[in-house]
Design a protein around this motif. Structure first.
Motif, PDB file in Angstrom:
ATOM      1  N   LYS A  49      -7.570  27.333  42.930  1.00  0.00           N
ATOM      2  CA  LYS A  49      -6.720  27.480  44.128  1.00  0.00           C
ATOM      3  C   LYS A  49      -5.691  28.599  43.969  1.00  0.00           C
ATOM      4  O   LYS A  49      -5.061  29.001  44.932  1.00  0.00           O
ATOM      5  CB  LYS A  49      -5.986  26.155  44.408  1.00  0.00           C
ATOM      6  N   ARG A  52      -0.645  28.810  40.854  1.00  0.00           N
ATOM      7  CA  ARG A  52       0.362  29.351  39.937  1.00  0.00           C
ATOM      8  C   ARG A  52       0.689  30.818  40.240  1.00  0.00           C
ATOM      9  O   ARG A  52       1.872  31.179  40.321  1.00  0.00           O
ATOM     10  CB  ARG A  52      -0.088  29.114  38.488  1.00  0.00           C
ATOM     11  N   HIS A  81      -3.526  29.168  32.566  1.00  0.00           N
ATOM     12  CA  HIS A  81      -3.968  27.922  33.196  1.00  0.00           C
ATOM     13  C   HIS A  81      -5.469  27.711  32.947  1.00  0.00           C
ATOM     14  O   HIS A  81      -5.905  26.623  32.561  1.00  0.00           O
ATOM     15  CB  HIS A  81      -3.647  28.005  34.689  1.00  0.00           C
ATOM     16  N   ASP A  88      -9.110  21.844  27.658  1.00  0.00           N
ATOM     17  CA  ASP A  88      -8.966  20.431  28.020  1.00  0.00           C
ATOM     18  C   ASP A  88     -10.336  19.776  28.257  1.00  0.00           C
ATOM     19  O   ASP A  88     -10.517  18.590  28.008  1.00  0.00           O
ATOM     20  CB  ASP A  88      -8.104  20.308  29.282  1.00  0.00           C
ATOM     21  N   ARG A 100     -13.875  22.943  38.619  1.00  0.00           N
ATOM     22  CA  ARG A 100     -13.891  23.883  39.741  1.00  0.00           C
ATOM     23  C   ARG A 100     -15.284  23.878  40.403  1.00  0.00           C
ATOM     24  O   ARG A 100     -15.821  24.913  40.786  1.00  0.00           O
ATOM     25  CB  ARG A 100     -13.494  25.295  39.277  1.00  0.00           C
TER      26      ARG A 100
END
Ligand code: GRG
Length: 301
Positions: A49, A52, A81, A88, A100
């Motif tokens: 998106k 940030r 990010h 992660d 995503r």
């Protein structure tokens, strides 16, 4: 509530500008060694998106800065990010197959290359921030240095890394509301705050404006993760582009688990009000920041 038409199209246009700047900021797929650049680009351009970078540019705008001065940080925060998402998702961490809306980096390129793709993005972010164009003024160089410091702190053991450690260690354990807020503020809030604070620094903010924007950033950073907890509990994988319901499955401490759905929603709304109140002194220059706060709290993915 939907964004005023003008603001929504400005956000779309800025997102496009960020995509182009990111494309320029990274080696192309064919540059040696091609595999790593393919993996980096696969994850970075998988359809995030770009919240940030948008926050970063909006903070610069709120203090009257130039987008060109702020863009290097906008790109750097998206690289960092994306690195955090790739790592992660690894089997040693959250072990996820979908991100995503696409197979995760390690599913496509293997674990070793996924680790290196994350490392490459983290490294590139700081390289990119430190690369001053010829002729850049000393004043801008000093601002860059301060923004690098803000970013480094957010990524380190008191921010992203520390939050992730606490998050992993809290699985299956009783975590109270204060500890949970600490995890969320470090894991998610720190980087979002660095976007706003760093964007303000690069835009030439006064100390007072930096302070006011820190209040906004703190509220938005926590609200972002509360909403993420709510979405994980209420939306499906197709909508989110990542595995849904994972928090409950892994017995993770979340706002929904500790406070319940309705109270979590109310907390996110209160944080939105606090964020908007902090923008009062900026007037129309903070239109983008206020719209982004609304988008963060009212998003569905
Ligand atoms: C592995 C160093 C390291 C850190 C991991 C940020 C993080 C810490 C883990 C990512 C997983 C997670 C649930 C993070 C919380 C932040 C969050 C909600 C990320 C998703 O951000 P969006 O919604 O994603 O902005 P897009 O894909 O739109 O960019």
């Amino acid at each position: 509530m939907t964004a005023p038409a003008g603001t929504a199209s400005r956000i779309d246009a800025l997102r496009q500008t960020v995509e182009q700047a990111l494309d320029r900021a990274l080696p192309s797929r064919s540059v040696w060694p091609a595999t790593i650049h393919e993996a980096v680009r696969y994850s970075l351009f998988a359809g995030g998106k770009r919240i940030r970078p948008l926050l970063t540019l909006a903070a610069g705008e709120a203090v009257g800065g130039h987008a060109a001065d702020v863009m290097p940080l906008a790109c750097a925060v998206e690289m960092i990010h994306t690195y955090s998402l790739i790592h992660d998702d690894l089997p040693a961490m959250d072990d996820d197959d979908l991100r995503r809306g696409k197979p995760t980096c390690h599913k496509v390129f293997g674990e070793a290359i996924a680790i290196l793709a994350g490392d490459a993005l983290l490294t590139r972010a700081f390289h990119h921030m430190a690369a001053l164009p010829a002729g850049e003024s000393a004043a801008i160089a000093v601002r860059r240095l301060r923004a690098i410091q803000v970013l480094g702190e957010a990524c380190g053991t008191s921010g992203l890394i520390g939050g992730q450690v606490m998050d992993l260690q809290s699985e299956g354990k009783a975590v109270d509301a204060t500890e949970l807020e600490g995890i969320h503020r470090a894991k998610t809030g720190a980087l979002l705050s660095a976007c706003v604070r760093g964007g303000a620094v690069l835009g030439g903010a006064s100390a007072a404006d930096e302070d006011r924007l820190s209040g906004y950033a703190s509220a938005v950073g926590l609200a972002f993760q509360i909403v993420d907890d709510i979405l994980d509990a209420t939306e499906g994988a197709e909508q989110l582009g990542k595995t849904a319901g994972k928090d409950a499955a892994r017995e993770k401490a979340t706002y929904v688990r500790i406070h319940g759905l309705e109270r979590s929603r109310a907390m996110a709304r209160d944080l939105l009000s606090a964020a908007l109140a902090a923008l009062g002194p900026f007037g129309a220059r903070a239109t983008l920041l206020s719209e982004l706060a609304r988008l963060i709290v009212e998003r569905r993915a």
